[in-house]
Motif scaffolding. Structure first.
Motif, PDB file in Angstrom:
ATOM      1  N   LEU A 103       0.828  -1.204   0.000  1.00 16.46           N
ATOM      2  CA  LEU A 103       0.000   0.000   0.000  1.00 16.46           C
ATOM      3  C   LEU A 103       0.865   1.258   0.000  1.00 16.46           C
ATOM      4  O   LEU A 103       0.590   2.220  -0.732  1.00 16.46           O
ATOM      5  CB  LEU A 103      -0.915   0.000   1.222  1.00 16.46           C
ATOM      6  N   LEU A 104       1.925   1.247   0.822  1.00 15.55           N
ATOM      7  CA  LEU A 104       2.817   2.399   0.878  1.00 15.55           C
ATOM      8  C   LEU A 104       3.455   2.662  -0.478  1.00 15.55           C
ATOM      9  O   LEU A 104       3.582   3.821  -0.910  1.00 15.55           O
ATOM     10  CB  LEU A 104       3.887   2.162   1.939  1.00 15.55           C
ATOM     11  N   ALA A 105       3.851   1.584  -1.186  1.00 11.89           N
ATOM     12  CA  ALA A 105       4.474   1.748  -2.502  1.00 11.89           C
ATOM     13  C   ALA A 105       3.486   2.350  -3.497  1.00 11.89           C
ATOM     14  O   ALA A 105       3.818   3.293  -4.234  1.00 11.89           O
ATOM     15  CB  ALA A 105       5.003   0.411  -2.998  1.00 11.89           C
ATOM     16  N   VAL A 106       2.264   1.822  -3.517  1.00 11.88           N
ATOM     17  CA  VAL A 106       1.254   2.324  -4.462  1.00 11.88           C
ATOM     18  C   VAL A 106       0.904   3.777  -4.136  1.00 11.88           C
ATOM     19  O   VAL A 106       0.843   4.641  -5.022  1.00 11.88           O
ATOM     20  CB  VAL A 106      -0.002   1.437  -4.425  1.00 11.88           C
ATOM     21  N   TRP A 107       0.693   4.048  -2.851  1.00 12.11           N
ATOM     22  CA  TRP A 107       0.293   5.393  -2.436  1.00 12.11           C
ATOM     23  C   TRP A 107       1.409   6.404  -2.712  1.00 12.11           C
ATOM     24  O   TRP A 107       1.164   7.513  -3.155  1.00 12.11           O
ATOM     25  CB  TRP A 107      -0.062   5.365  -0.956  1.00 12.11           C
ATOM     26  N   PHE A 109       3.929   6.097  -4.920  1.00 13.46           N
ATOM     27  CA  PHE A 109       4.133   6.268  -6.362  1.00 13.46           C
ATOM     28  C   PHE A 109       3.077   7.198  -6.947  1.00 13.46           C
ATOM     29  O   PHE A 109       3.385   8.078  -7.765  1.00 13.46           O
ATOM     30  CB  PHE A 109       4.103   4.910  -7.054  1.00 13.46           C
ATOM     31  N   ALA A 110       1.814   7.023  -6.509  1.00 14.40           N
ATOM     32  CA  ALA A 110       0.756   7.912  -6.994  1.00 14.40           C
ATOM     33  C   ALA A 110       1.006   9.350  -6.542  1.00 14.40           C
ATOM     34  O   ALA A 110       0.794  10.308  -7.300  1.00 14.40           O
ATOM     35  CB  ALA A 110      -0.599   7.430  -6.495  1.00 14.40           C
ATOM     36  N   ALA A 111       1.482   9.519  -5.296  1.00 17.85           N
ATOM     37  CA  ALA A 111       1.786  10.872  -4.811  1.00 17.85           C
ATOM     38  C   ALA A 111       2.923  11.491  -5.605  1.00 17.85           C
ATOM     39  O   ALA A 111       2.904  12.694  -5.914  1.00 17.85           O
ATOM     40  CB  ALA A 111       2.141  10.820  -3.327  1.00 17.85           C
ATOM     41  N   GLY A 112       3.933  10.690  -5.945  1.00 19.12           N
ATOM     42  CA  GLY A 112       5.027  11.208  -6.756  1.00 19.12           C
ATOM     43  C   GLY A 112       4.571  11.618  -8.138  1.00 19.12           C
ATOM     44  O   GLY A 112       4.976  12.672  -8.660  1.00 19.12           O
ATOM     45  N   ALA A 364       8.129  10.914 -13.450  1.00 21.22           N
ATOM     46  CA  ALA A 364       8.097   9.463 -13.264  1.00 21.22           C
ATOM     47  C   ALA A 364       9.332   8.982 -12.516  1.00 21.22           C
ATOM     48  O   ALA A 364       9.244   8.094 -11.649  1.00 21.22           O
ATOM     49  CB  ALA A 364       7.986   8.767 -14.619  1.00 21.22           C
ATOM     50  N   ARG A 365      10.477   9.542 -12.823  1.00 24.80           N
ATOM     51  CA  ARG A 365      11.696   9.165 -12.098  1.00 24.80           C
ATOM     52  C   ARG A 365      11.584   9.563 -10.621  1.00 24.80           C
ATOM     53  O   ARG A 365      12.020   8.829  -9.730  1.00 24.80           O
ATOM     54  CB  ARG A 365      12.918   9.822 -12.744  1.00 24.80           C
ATOM     55  N   VAL A 370      11.051   8.173  -4.987  1.00 25.31           N
ATOM     56  CA  VAL A 370      10.467   8.383  -3.671  1.00 25.31           C
ATOM     57  C   VAL A 370       9.793   7.113  -3.167  1.00 25.31           C
ATOM     58  O   VAL A 370       9.761   6.846  -1.954  1.00 25.31           O
ATOM     59  CB  VAL A 370       9.484   9.574  -3.709  1.00 25.31           C
ATOM     60  N   THR A 371       9.280   6.285  -4.074  1.00 19.29           N
ATOM     61  CA  THR A 371       8.668   5.025  -3.656  1.00 19.29           C
ATOM     62  C   THR A 371       9.707   4.088  -3.057  1.00 19.29           C
ATOM     63  O   THR A 371       9.503   3.494  -1.983  1.00 19.29           O
ATOM     64  CB  THR A 371       7.982   4.358  -4.853  1.00 19.29           C
ATOM     65  N   VAL A 372      10.828   3.936  -3.744  1.00 13.58           N
ATOM     66  CA  VAL A 372      11.893   3.059  -3.236  1.00 13.58           C
ATOM     67  C   VAL A 372      12.422   3.574  -1.903  1.00 13.58           C
ATOM     68  O   VAL A 372      12.643   2.803  -0.949  1.00 13.58           O
ATOM     69  CB  VAL A 372      13.028   2.948  -4.277  1.00 13.58           C
ATOM     70  N   VAL A 373      12.617   4.869  -1.794  1.00 13.95           N
ATOM     71  CA  VAL A 373      13.149   5.443  -0.557  1.00 13.95           C
ATOM     72  C   VAL A 373      12.158   5.270   0.591  1.00 13.95           C
ATOM     73  O   VAL A 373      12.545   4.934   1.729  1.00 13.95           O
ATOM     74  CB  VAL A 373      13.492   6.927  -0.764  1.00 13.95           C
ATOM     75  N   ALA A 374      10.866   5.493   0.345  1.00 18.72           N
ATOM     76  CA  ALA A 374       9.868   5.359   1.408  1.00 18.72           C
ATOM     77  C   ALA A 374       9.805   3.925   1.927  1.00 18.72           C
ATOM     78  O   ALA A 374       9.779   3.694   3.148  1.00 18.72           O
ATOM     79  CB  ALA A 374       8.501   5.801   0.894  1.00 18.72           C
ATOM     80  N   CYS A 375       9.797   2.964   1.014  1.00 19.65           N
ATOM     81  CA  CYS A 375       9.739   1.554   1.443  1.00 19.65           C
ATOM     82  C   CYS A 375      11.024   1.148   2.159  1.00 19.65           C
ATOM     83  O   CYS A 375      10.990   0.487   3.209  1.00 19.65           O
ATOM     84  CB  CYS A 375       9.488   0.652   0.237  1.00 19.65           C
TER      85      CYS A 375
END
Length: 748
Positions: A103-107, A109-112, A364-365, A370-375
């Motif tokens: 969920l964190l990854a999807v959320w 990525f969408a925020a980014g 997109a980058r 930010v998704t990788v860093v958050a997870c």
């Protein structure tokens, strides 16, 4: 620049405190809304629910401070509701690490990706992810999670209600945007008195256009003085330039020039008076001397031809500006730019996000980064023995932006501000031993200070946020010893992860500068071609295709300037476009747009005799600039032979219109200057060369102008006379009416 210098500059930027106009009443309103929310929740639901409601109200107030022309209540409601949804879904999965990470990854990525829909949307979405990481730890059951989500919605509702009930300077931002546009026109008129080819920054007009896009509800309530004035300001700009320019206006010296200076000064005074009236909602107080300057009959005896037409039209436009600025104009109430409602905005935002889903997109980058860093931050924070591991991904999500400079400066500011804010708040709690009510009051005070200072810089804002969170968690029962060490260390970890991620997987703007320059060249070419086409096929002054092309050129110019500003702080080489070459190319394209604007000021009326050579020139401009844009992207020098040939068309000999031909010559000169700038940027060249392989350029009538002893280009003026280069290899050039001084950058 080097990495060391880039880090030093970004750190200095993040820690700087800006002087800006404070808005204490707006800050007080946001703090009152937060206090009401916390007080009601604390009284009715307890401390934990009060903490959740406080985050909702706090975030809703922050959303209303963002630079957006949408109604502020809508922003507060959207922020509170989206945080509630994020929190509820997060709580449902937080006990299962794999599900919550998904969920964190999807959320995230969408925020980014949401930055594609605009900075306000991107900031609200990113803040929701960050706040969710805290709020999902507060409920203890699904029912409580629902209650906490409801309190967040209530916090947004309270902030929205306060905005409606206690408006602070209603329509103030829209008034400021329109007044700034009029003031920019006034400043332009004053500069034209001394520099007839002075550049004009259209950013104020672009801002006013953005402010003029209204939702249906806004359109029904817009004050009369905000209707129509912006369109008049747009029409005044080319008239001012055409009156002052020596190529199509008055001569450089003499009584005509003196009269033009007097009219330009009077126009500046009238525009300033209109700007003041719009900004403050008062009647227009015109200076008597300015009114007399336009009413005197001497203008007709001094000015003739195109300058007289420009002066007459300027007087009519200024009269219309005065009438509309005091609400007595004839602008139709329905004549406004459409802004979609909040619900209608969703498909627009989704399309913008979908368009960014490709490998070369900086947005997109950023989303992937930010998704990788958050997870990774969440996993590391959970594994470390500090507890409350959400601080690391929270810090990373809050500081990461699509560009390097903002990410690094915010990371430094967040860590430094957190240290100060946490230290101060901890000391206050230790000294006072505050109970939940007192902690809530201290949290509200910290939030009020943050609302007041948030526009002065990241350091001040982050210090206030750090204190706010400590007080808020203290209200929820956590001791300072449970928050200070972990928050400081994990915030540092999150900032380091964000900075490392950008270094490992960057989206540098510097290598893309040629693409932005090419886009600007193509857009300027379309604008110039559209203007020249209307001289070939007169259709009246209402020219929607010219307007559309102008807006495209402005957007491309703004994208170029934003990219240059971001690239200035990046630790990478120029890769084919040095700073000097970029500045010279920018000057050339700016002057190209100015010349097209001059020709736009003299669009013929419907039914005027057509000008067939202008049609061939328009075709040549469009095709040559499109080919030139491809050449710029491919690191080649554009070739303008097609434009030169179109200006040598025999049909010009029978043409009675000198504005278009003179404008075409000026366009060719500035396009040639663009090629010269790119020639110094990246040899080898593909434009015309002499026997030694050096580039040669011709004037509007064909002859080749010489080179000096050092191989620099000697430019020719619009009449084809080369003025030669000096002994240092610097082209002296000539303007449309004769030579100019060596190295005079203002005349370019």
């Amino acid at each position: 620049m080097s990495w060391f210098r880039a880090l030093k500059e970004t750190s200095r930027s993040g820690l700087s405190v800006e002087r800006t106009r404070l808005e204490p009443l707006v800050a007080l309103r946001g703090a009152v809304g937060l206090g009401i929310t916390i007080g009601l929740s604390l009284w009715a639901l307890g401390a934990e629910a009060a903490v959740s409601s406080a985050f909702g109200a706090f975030q809703a107030a922050i959303a209303t401070f963002q630079r957006s022309w949408r109604p502020r209540p809508e922003l507060a409601l959207a922020s509170g509701a989206s945080l509630a949804v994020s929190t509820f879904l997060g709580y449902l999965t937080v006990t299962h690490l794999a599900l919550f990470l998904a969920l964190l990854a999807v959320w995230t990525f969408a925020a980014g990706l949401s930055w594609a829909a605009g900075p306000t949307t991107g900031l609200i979405a990113s803040s929701n992810v960050a706040m969710m990481l805290i709020t999902v730890t507060l409920p203890t059951s699904v029912a409580q999670a629902g209650v906490h989500a409801a309190t967040m919605v209530a916090g947004g509702l309270i902030q929205a209600a306060l905005i409606v009930l206690f408006p602070v300077r209603r329509w103030g931002a829209h008034r400021d945007a329109l007044a700034d546009a009029l003031a920019a026109e006034a400043d332009y008129a004053r500069r034209l008195r001394h520099d007839p080819v002075a550049p004009f920054d259209p950013s104020a007009l672009m801002e006013a256009r953005a402010a003029a896009a209204l939702t249906p509800r806004q359109a029904r309530r817009r004050p009369a003085e905000l209707r129509g004035t912006r369109g008049l300001a747009e029409r005044i700009r080319p008239v001012l330039a055409s009156l002052a320019d020596p190529a199509v206006g008055v001569p450089p010296e003499g009584p005509e020039r003196d009269r033009a200076r007097e009219l330009l000064g009077a126009a500046a005074a009238v525009l300033d008076a209109a700007a003041h009236a719009v900004r403050h909602g008062t009647s227009v107080d015109l200076p008597p001397a300015a009114v007399a300057a336009f009413r005197t009959p001497d203008t007709g005896s001094i000015l003739t031809g195109a300058p007289y037409r420009a002066a007459t039209r300027l007087g009519r436009l200024l009269q219309d500006v005065v009438e509309t600025a005091q609400g007595s104009g004839e602008a139709a109430p329905a004549a406004h730019l459409h802004r979609p409602s909040l619900l209608a905005l969703a498909p627009v935002a989704l399309r913008a996000m979908r368009d960014e889903l490709h490998r070369s997109s900086p947005v997109a980058r950023h989303a992937l980064r930010v998704t990788v860093v958050a997870c990774a931050g969440y996993l590391l924070g959970t594994a470390l023995p500090f507890g409350h591991g959400y601080w690391a991904p929270l810090a990373a999500v809050m500081v990461m932006r699509p560009d390097f400079s903002q990410t690094y400066s915010r990371a430094v500011a967040r860590f430094a501000g957190t240290l100060v804010g946490v230290a101060v708040a901890t000391g206050v709690l230790q000294i006072t031993g505050a109970d939940p009510g007192a902690s809530g009051a201290l949290a509200v005070g910290s939030a009020a200070l943050m609302y007041l200072l948030m526009r002065t810089g990241q350091f001040a804002a982050q210090a206030c946020i750090g204190a706010y969170v400590v007080f808020l968690l203290g209200m929820g029962g956590e001791q300072w010893t449970q928050t200070v060490p972990e928050r400081v260390l994990l915030t540092l970890l999150g900032g380091v992860l964000a900075m490392v991620a950008y270094a490992v997987y960057p989206a540098w703007e510097t290598p893309r500068l040629r693409t932005y320059l090419a886009d600007w060249l193509a857009a300027q070419g379309r604008y110039a071609a559209a203007v020249v086409r209307h001289h070939a096929e007169p259709a009246g002054r209402s020219a929607p295709d010219v307007r559309e092309a102008l807006l495209g050129a402005r957007a491309a110019r703004a994208a170029w300037h934003a990219a240059v500003a971001r690239a200035a702080g990046e630790p990478v080489r120029h890769r084919g476009l040095s700073r000097v070459a970029a500045d010279d190319a920018e000057d050339a394209l700016t002057q190209t747009g100015r010349v097209a604007m001059l020709m736009e000021a003299h669009l013929p009326e419907r039914g005027a005799p057509p000008l067939p050579p202008a049609g061939r020139l328009a075709d040549a401009l469009r095709t040559a600039t499109e080919a030139g844009a491809r050449a710029v992207r491919e690191r080649r020098v554009p070739d303008w032979t097609a434009v030169r040939d179109a200006l040598q068309d025999p049909g010009w000999a029978d043409a009675d219109d000198t504005v278009v031909r003179q404008g075409g010559r000026l366009l060719l000169r500035h396009l040639t200057e663009l090629s010269e700038a790119l020639d110094t940027a990246v040899p080898p060249m593909t434009a015309g060369r002499d026997a030694n392989g050096r580039i040669t350029k011709g004037d509007a009538n064909g002859p080749i102008t010489g080179e000096d002893a050092n191989g620099r280009i000697a430019k020719g003026n619009a009449d084809g006379t080369a003025t030669g280069g000096n002994t240092n290899g610097t082209a002296t050039g000539g303007n449309a009416d004769g030579p100019r001084n060596p190295g005079d950058s203002a005349a370019r």
